[in-house]
Write an enzyme that holds these catalytic residues in place. Structure first.
Site, mmCIF file in Angstrom:
data_model
loop_
_atom_site.group_PDB
_atom_site.id
_atom_site.type_symbol
_atom_site.label_atom_id
_atom_site.label_comp_id
_atom_site.label_asym_id
_atom_site.label_seq_id
_atom_site.Cartn_x
_atom_site.Cartn_y
_atom_site.Cartn_z
ATOM 1 N N PRO A 64 0.813 -1.225 0.000
ATOM 2 C CA PRO A 64 0.000 0.000 0.000
ATOM 3 C C PRO A 64 0.847 1.275 0.000
ATOM 4 O O PRO A 64 0.489 2.262 -0.647
ATOM 5 C CB PRO A 64 -0.833 -0.101 1.273
ATOM 6 C CG PRO A 64 -0.794 -1.539 1.676
ATOM 7 C CD PRO A 64 0.517 -2.060 1.174
ATOM 8 N N CYS A 65 1.971 1.244 0.702
ATOM 9 C CA CYS A 65 2.834 2.434 0.771
ATOM 10 C C CYS A 65 3.526 2.678 -0.564
ATOM 11 O O CYS A 65 3.642 3.826 -1.008
ATOM 12 C CB CYS A 65 3.846 2.299 1.895
ATOM 13 S SG CYS A 65 3.057 2.177 3.519
ATOM 14 N N SER A 66 3.962 1.608 -1.193
ATOM 15 C CA SER A 66 4.558 1.751 -2.523
ATOM 16 C C SER A 66 3.536 2.321 -3.487
ATOM 17 O O SER A 66 3.828 3.248 -4.249
ATOM 18 C CB SER A 66 5.072 0.394 -3.021
ATOM 19 O OG SER A 66 6.086 -0.088 -2.165
ATOM 20 N N MET A 114 3.055 6.141 -2.716
ATOM 21 C CA MET A 114 4.169 6.992 -3.122
ATOM 22 C C MET A 114 4.264 7.078 -4.651
ATOM 23 O O MET A 114 4.554 8.145 -5.201
ATOM 24 C CB MET A 114 5.479 6.496 -2.512
ATOM 25 C CG MET A 114 5.531 6.615 -0.992
ATOM 26 S SD MET A 114 5.328 8.311 -0.353
ATOM 27 C CE MET A 114 3.784 8.126 0.557
#
Length: 160
Positions: free
Chosen positions: A49-51, A54
């Site tokens: 989810p963070c990738s 970003m």
């Protein structure tokens, strides 16, 4: 735990470390007064989810820049991890390492995911600050796997 700043609140300023191996100090106060500042807190580099988040912010980087905004990703990851993360996804904006958790705590975002061995990490959240450091937009995920509404975020930046 501190309360999460809402729209109209003065945003907590903080110091941390920029991504990479130079251990250069980041000071939020140095970035206020030059257009909107976007703080995108995220739980952890290299997690799906963070990738995704970003990369989505990177895809809109020119739109943020056109609106005069400065974008920062903030997590509890080390500056080395964030440097590798930024390189992996070719991120044009700076990532900030808050390993001490001071900023995460000041923004009321500290959380734990014991199943993954994660403690004192940031919940996913986005804040837009105006020139005076006042929060003009605040979004905090109810579930850290959720991503913000990027069009809504961009509209908030353009309005700041």
């Amino acid at each position: 735990m501190s309360d999460t700043p809402s729209e109209g609140d003065e945003a907590p300023t903080f110091t941390a470390t920029y991504k990479g191996s130079d251990h250069e100090t980041f000071d939020l106060a140095d970035h206020l007064g030059d257009g909107p500042v976007v703080l995108a807190f995220f739980p952890g580099a290299f997690t799906p989810p963070c990738s995704n988040e970003m990369v989505a912010l990177q895809e809109r980087y020119d739109d943020f820049a056109d609106a005069g905004a400065t974008l920062f990703g903030v997590s509890a990851d080390s500056s080395f991890s964030l440097g590798a993360f930024a390189d992996e996804y070719d991120l044009a904006f700076d990532l900030v390492s808050d390993m001490s958790g001071d900023a995460i705590e000041a923004y009321g975002l500290s959380m734990e995911i014991p199943d993954l061995g994660l403690y004192g990490i940031a919940n996913r959240a986005v804040f837009v600050l105006d020139d005076d450091g006042v929060v003009t937009y605040s979004w905090v995920a109810e579930d850290p796997t959720n991503e913000p509404d990027y069009e809504e975020l961009l509209a908030a930046v353009e309005a700041a």
